[in-house]
Every structure is written in C-alpha cells, then in structure tokens.
Write a protein that holds these residues in place. Sequence first.
Motif, PDB file in Angstrom:
ATOM      1  N   TYR A 141     -10.985 -24.708  21.858  1.00 34.67           N
ATOM      2  CA  TYR A 141     -10.334 -25.506  22.891  1.00 34.67           C
ATOM      3  C   TYR A 141      -9.240 -26.381  22.277  1.00 34.67           C
ATOM      4  N   SER A 185      -6.204 -24.219  21.444  1.00 32.34           N
ATOM      5  CA  SER A 185      -5.488 -23.841  22.660  1.00 32.34           C
ATOM      6  C   SER A 185      -4.746 -25.037  23.273  1.00 32.34           C
ATOM      7  N   SER A 186      -5.427 -26.149  23.395  1.00 38.02           N
ATOM      8  CA  SER A 186      -4.834 -27.334  24.031  1.00 38.02           C
ATOM      9  C   SER A 186      -3.690 -27.921  23.231  1.00 38.02           C
ATOM     10  N   LYS A 221      -2.026 -26.285  20.896  1.00 40.35           N
ATOM     11  CA  LYS A 221      -1.137 -25.204  20.469  1.00 40.35           C
ATOM     12  C   LYS A 221      -0.984 -25.191  18.945  1.00 40.35           C
ATOM     13  N   LYS A 260     -15.736 -28.973  26.720  1.00 39.85           N
ATOM     14  CA  LYS A 260     -14.393 -29.373  27.165  1.00 39.85           C
ATOM     15  C   LYS A 260     -14.281 -30.893  27.208  1.00 39.85           C
ATOM     16  N   GLU A 312     -11.739 -32.963  24.879  1.00 41.65           N
ATOM     17  CA  GLU A 312     -10.750 -33.861  25.499  1.00 41.65           C
ATOM     18  C   GLU A 312     -10.914 -35.283  24.976  1.00 41.65           C
TER      19      GLU A 312
END
Length: 79
Positions: free
Chosen positions: A22, A25-26, A28, A60, A64
């Motif tokens: 995650y 991906s978040s 990059k 997630k 975050e």
Amino acid sequence: MTNPKDIIEIYRQNLESDIIEYLASSLKIDLRDAMEKYYSSKLARQIESGENGIDNLDYKNLAEDLIETELMTKPSELH
C-alpha cells in the motif's frame, strides 16, 4: 493441529506485506523503498510487539496513519 503462535506470525507477515504494498502504491515508490520506510517506522515496532492490539487493525488505516504521522513529517525522504 497448527500452533497458534505460527498463525499469529503468518498473519503479521501478511499484514506487513499489505502495508508495504500500500505504501509503494500510495507514494509511488518501489517496494524496496517502501520496505525501508516501513521497517524503520514506529508502526513496524508496534506491530512486531503486538502493542495495544495494533496488529488487529486494517492495513489501509495503518498505512495511512504511517504516511500522515511519520512520513509526511519528513517530506525530503518521500522520494
């Protein structure tokens, strides 16, 4: 029958993998950078120790929170 400690360890490994994917991906970034950021974080230490049942939360939300509390305070380290 499977040892409960083994099941907990597998669950934590899967949780860590999900968090790392995650982050990559978040943010990059590649997986190696995401792994470095995760394993040098307070969150990784908390999950490893099972502190406050944190390892039972959704990956997630944990990712975050890591981004907001630890990584965004060090913007020069994001890329």
